[in-house]
Design an enzyme around this catalytic site. Structure first.
Site, mmCIF file in Angstrom:
data_model
loop_
_atom_site.group_PDB
_atom_site.id
_atom_site.type_symbol
_atom_site.label_atom_id
_atom_site.label_comp_id
_atom_site.label_asym_id
_atom_site.label_seq_id
_atom_site.Cartn_x
_atom_site.Cartn_y
_atom_site.Cartn_z
ATOM 1 N N LYS A 22 0.838 -1.204 0.000
ATOM 2 C CA LYS A 22 0.000 0.000 0.000
ATOM 3 C C LYS A 22 0.872 1.253 0.000
ATOM 4 C CE LYS A 22 -1.727 1.593 4.041
ATOM 5 N NZ LYS A 22 -1.392 3.005 4.315
ATOM 6 N N ASN A 23 1.858 1.282 0.893
ATOM 7 C CA ASN A 23 2.639 2.512 1.058
ATOM 8 C C ASN A 23 3.590 2.790 -0.102
ATOM 9 O OD1 ASN A 23 1.303 3.034 3.387
ATOM 10 N ND2 ASN A 23 3.036 2.629 4.763
ATOM 11 N N ARG A 92 -4.664 10.757 4.638
ATOM 12 C CA ARG A 92 -3.622 11.731 4.802
ATOM 13 C C ARG A 92 -2.606 11.704 3.653
ATOM 14 N NH1 ARG A 92 0.865 12.375 7.036
ATOM 15 N NH2 ARG A 92 1.216 14.306 8.190
ATOM 16 N N CYS A 116 -5.334 13.333 13.313
ATOM 17 C CA CYS A 116 -5.434 11.951 12.885
ATOM 18 C C CYS A 116 -5.336 11.101 14.128
ATOM 19 C CB CYS A 116 -4.326 11.675 11.871
ATOM 20 S SG CYS A 116 -3.383 10.208 12.109
ATOM 21 N N ARG A 121 -0.025 14.831 12.972
ATOM 22 C CA ARG A 121 0.989 14.468 11.970
ATOM 23 C C ARG A 121 1.127 15.631 11.010
ATOM 24 N NH1 ARG A 121 -0.900 8.534 10.077
ATOM 25 N NH2 ARG A 121 1.071 8.446 8.958
ATOM 26 N N PRO A 122 2.007 16.574 11.338
ATOM 27 C CA PRO A 122 2.139 17.765 10.507
ATOM 28 C C PRO A 122 2.772 17.464 9.148
ATOM 29 C CG PRO A 122 3.810 17.765 12.235
ATOM 30 C CD PRO A 122 2.947 16.566 12.473
ATOM 31 N N VAL A 123 2.640 18.410 8.220
ATOM 32 C CA VAL A 123 3.281 18.282 6.909
ATOM 33 C C VAL A 123 4.230 19.457 6.679
ATOM 34 C CG1 VAL A 123 1.511 16.854 5.808
ATOM 35 C CG2 VAL A 123 1.273 19.340 5.779
ATOM 36 N N ASP A 124 4.721 20.035 7.785
ATOM 37 C CA ASP A 124 5.578 21.217 7.673
ATOM 38 C C ASP A 124 6.835 20.952 6.849
ATOM 39 O OD1 ASP A 124 6.093 19.526 9.954
ATOM 40 O OD2 ASP A 124 7.605 20.973 10.611
ATOM 41 N N LEU A 125 7.380 19.728 6.931
ATOM 42 C CA LEU A 125 8.621 19.467 6.193
ATOM 43 C C LEU A 125 8.363 19.361 4.689
ATOM 44 C CD1 LEU A 125 10.168 16.952 8.738
ATOM 45 C CD2 LEU A 125 10.806 19.343 8.382
ATOM 46 N N ASP A 309 4.813 0.607 12.038
ATOM 47 C CA ASP A 309 3.626 -0.081 11.524
ATOM 48 C C ASP A 309 3.546 -1.548 11.959
ATOM 49 O OD1 ASP A 309 2.779 2.232 10.358
ATOM 50 O OD2 ASP A 309 3.267 1.672 8.304
ATOM 51 N N ILE A 331 8.054 7.069 16.925
ATOM 52 C CA ILE A 331 7.689 7.803 15.702
ATOM 53 C C ILE A 331 6.426 8.630 15.898
ATOM 54 C CG2 ILE A 331 7.157 7.605 13.234
ATOM 55 C CD1 ILE A 331 9.876 6.520 13.694
ATOM 56 N N ARG A 401 -8.492 -0.572 4.634
ATOM 57 C CA ARG A 401 -7.579 0.424 4.070
ATOM 58 C C ARG A 401 -6.232 -0.197 3.740
ATOM 59 N NH1 ARG A 401 -6.329 4.534 8.071
ATOM 60 N NH2 ARG A 401 -4.846 4.914 6.413
HETATM 61 C C1 UD1 Z 1 4.439 6.864 6.460
HETATM 62 C C2 UD1 Z 1 3.574 5.645 6.238
HETATM 63 C C3 UD1 Z 1 3.025 5.147 7.558
HETATM 64 C C4 UD1 Z 1 4.155 4.928 8.561
HETATM 65 C C5 UD1 Z 1 5.037 6.166 8.660
HETATM 66 C C6 UD1 Z 1 6.265 5.937 9.522
HETATM 67 C C7 UD1 Z 1 2.729 6.026 4.000
HETATM 68 C C8 UD1 Z 1 1.574 6.352 3.140
HETATM 69 N N1 UD1 Z 1 2.507 6.009 5.323
HETATM 70 O O1 UD1 Z 1 3.586 7.876 6.993
HETATM 71 O O2 UD1 Z 1 2.333 3.911 7.330
HETATM 72 O O3 UD1 Z 1 3.597 4.650 9.833
HETATM 73 O O4 UD1 Z 1 5.483 6.565 7.360
HETATM 74 O O5 UD1 Z 1 7.007 4.873 9.037
HETATM 75 O O6 UD1 Z 1 3.811 5.759 3.517
HETATM 76 N N2 UD1 Z 1 6.568 14.712 10.617
HETATM 77 C C9 UD1 Z 1 6.695 16.059 10.873
HETATM 78 N N3 UD1 Z 1 6.593 16.943 9.835
HETATM 79 C C10 UD1 Z 1 6.365 16.518 8.564
HETATM 80 C C11 UD1 Z 1 6.244 15.159 8.295
HETATM 81 C C12 UD1 Z 1 6.352 14.268 9.343
HETATM 82 O O7 UD1 Z 1 6.885 16.444 12.012
HETATM 83 O O8 UD1 Z 1 6.271 17.373 7.669
HETATM 84 C C13 UD1 Z 1 6.678 13.729 11.720
HETATM 85 C C14 UD1 Z 1 5.403 12.923 11.955
HETATM 86 O O9 UD1 Z 1 4.497 13.614 12.776
HETATM 87 C C15 UD1 Z 1 5.949 11.676 12.601
HETATM 88 C C16 UD1 Z 1 7.308 11.502 11.913
HETATM 89 O O10 UD1 Z 1 7.624 12.755 11.344
HETATM 90 O O11 UD1 Z 1 6.158 11.882 13.975
HETATM 91 C C17 UD1 Z 1 7.334 10.461 10.820
HETATM 92 O O12 UD1 Z 1 6.222 10.649 9.981
HETATM 93 P P1 UD1 Z 1 6.266 10.305 8.422
HETATM 94 O O13 UD1 Z 1 7.416 9.425 8.115
HETATM 95 O O14 UD1 Z 1 6.097 11.564 7.665
HETATM 96 O O15 UD1 Z 1 4.936 9.444 8.280
HETATM 97 P P2 UD1 Z 1 4.061 9.390 6.979
HETATM 98 O O16 UD1 Z 1 4.930 9.632 5.806
HETATM 99 O O17 UD1 Z 1 2.851 10.205 7.159
#
Ligand code: UD1
Length: 420
Positions: A22-23, A92, A116, A121-125, A309, A331, A401
């Site tokens: 899936k991922n 997401r 969530c 789970r921010p997307v700031d990066l 996961d 994480i 899912r």
């Molecule tokens: C992906 C996987 C999810 C898995 C996760 C960690 C997909 C679709 N989903 O989720 O199944 O559990 O990786 O292996 O591939 N973070 C920030 N800012 C950002 C982005 C992330 O602070 O802009 C933080 C998150 O809150 C979290 C950590 O970074 O604490 C890791 O998250 P991330 O690797 O981004 O998870 P996803 O990509 O959403």
């Protein structure tokens, strides 16, 4: 609403075929937006999140043909550059259209994901990385509004960008964006997950110039255009890991086909430590167990360390193992919601911050439990497989899912699972 009814106590024996990841499929489907000619995929699992992504791409004007696990996507005529709140709130990973849309069309409007179940789970990066490449980004009315129209040739500009947290979808979004940028992008502290590598391998076949995927520095030399290609999605290591834990807990011998041991080193090591026998060849893994397991400490961290996961599934394993285990989640905050439900089945687990202390009990009792996220749901199914009597897992749309034909695959191994 569908639920699963599980009669516990059966051993598991036989062969199960693992689906495409899936991922990996989610970013790969979104990468179709980068290509001017059709992309042909195989190994696309029949999952709710994948259907949601396909629907999202369809709303943008991507022409999609699906035949079982084969999906063709033609993004030669994209008309909308938007992912609405309605789409993003259900999944997401919809954020993965942001990089491709912006890189190819110079504009994108994508809803912020919002809260969530497994923590904020921010997307700031994702946003800062695109800004480093010169994008103009404004957050208005809950939407990320991004543009490159002020940039030379309206193209993102290559940049060095250090991600101060390892982010999987963040790395993927930026790698896709950089593929069509002008100049060279260096992503530092990049995620090394196999799904990142699979996406990079496909982008390279599409004409991208990417090196270093699978290490923590990825270098992308932007090209002007990308074209379609053929690609088979890598196998799902988390689905595989879930069946491996099922076999270890229930006892028996299960062979997983389309499964790669080299993607599961940390998980396999823990299963062996718990007392299961794990053998493998190039694309299969066999787990043999007498069902009597020892408690194993777990600490989640980015790949190649133990995957978050798989944390909930090992919580279920530890709940019925002999001894005491510490399970530490590094994480995601708030990723212990399965614990309360397992406690209702008789598990002895206490939580202190991001660590759970699991004291194994001789047996769990069947109960009605409710799933709150995808992997939590899977862990409750595992608990149900070894519990005394009947377990009812409610809200199983989470399972749909991420697990293709879960009950059919488990029943073929000898489990007694019914969907009602
Ligand atoms: C992906 C996987 C999810 C898995 C996760 C960690 C997909 C679709 N989903 O989720 O199944 O559990 O990786 O292996 O591939 N973070 C920030 N800012 C950002 C982005 C992330 O602070 O802009 C933080 C998150 O809150 C979290 C950590 O970074 O604490 C890791 O998250 P991330 O690797 O981004 O998870 P996803 O990509 O959403």
């Amino acid at each position: 609403m569908d639920k699963l009814i599980i009669q516990g106590g059966n051993r598991l024996n036989g062969v199960v075929t693992i689906s495409g990841a899936k991922n990996a499929a989610l970013p790969i489907l979104c990468a179709a937006l980068l290509a001017e000619t059709p992309l042909h995929l195989t190994g696309v699992a029949a999952l709710k999140d994948i259907a949601t992504t396909i629907k999202l791409l369809d709303t943008m004007g991507v022409k999609i043909a699906r035949n079982g696990s084969q999906v063709s996507l033609d993004a030669s005529d994209v008309a909308s550059f938007e992912a609405t709140y309605e789409m993003v709130k259900t999944m997401r990973a919809s954020i993965l259209v942001l990089g491709p849309l912006l890189a190819r069309f110079g504009t994108a409007r994508v809803s912020l994901p919002g809260g969530c179940a497994i923590g904020s789970r921010p997307v700031d990066l994702h946003i800062k990385g695109l800004q480093a490449m010169g994008a103009a980004i404004h957050i208005t009315h809950g939407y990320i509004q991004a543009s490159t129209l002020h940039l030379p040739n309206r193209r993102l500009q290559g940049a060095r960008y250090y991600m101060d947290i390892v982010t999987v979808t963040g790395t993927e979004n930026l790698m896709m964006a950089a593929a069509l940028a002008e100049g060279t992008t260096v992503l530092e502290n990049a995620a090394k997950e196999p799904e990142v590598i699979d996406l990079a391998e496909m982008l390279i076949k599409m004409g991208a110039n990417i090196s270093g995927a699978g290490t923590d520095v990825i270098t992308i030399v932007g090209v002007e255009k990308l074209h379609g290609t053929e690609h088979n999605v890598v196998c799902d290591r988390i689905e595989a890991g879930t069946y491996m834990v099922a076999a270890a807990m229930a006892g028996g011998e299960v062979k997983l086909l389309n499964a790669r041991a080299d993607l599961l080193d940390a998980v396999i090591e823990k299963l062996r430590e718990a007392g299961a026998t794990v053998t493998s060849d190039k694309d299969s893994i066999t787990v043999k167990s007498d069902g009597k397991l020892k408690a194993v400490n777990i600490r989640t961290a980015p790949h190649p360390a133990f995957p978050t996961d798989m944390q909930a599934q090992f919580m279920a394993l530890n709940a019925v193992a002999s001894g005491v285990a510490k399970v530490t989640e590094t994480i995601f905050e708030n990723r212990f919601m399965h614990v309360q439900e397992m406690q209702r089945m008789g598990a002895d687990i206490s939580i202190d911050g991001n660590t759970a202390l699991v004291k194994g009990v001789a047996t769990l009792d069947g109960a009605t439990v409710m799933a709150t996220d995808l992997r939590a749901s899977a862990s409750l199914v595992l608990a149900g497989l070894v519990a005394r009597g009947e377990t009812v897992v409610e809200r199983i749309y989470h399972l749909d899912r991420g697990y293709e034909n879960l009950e059919a695959k488990l029943n073929a191994l000898g489990a007694n699972v019914k969907r009602v």
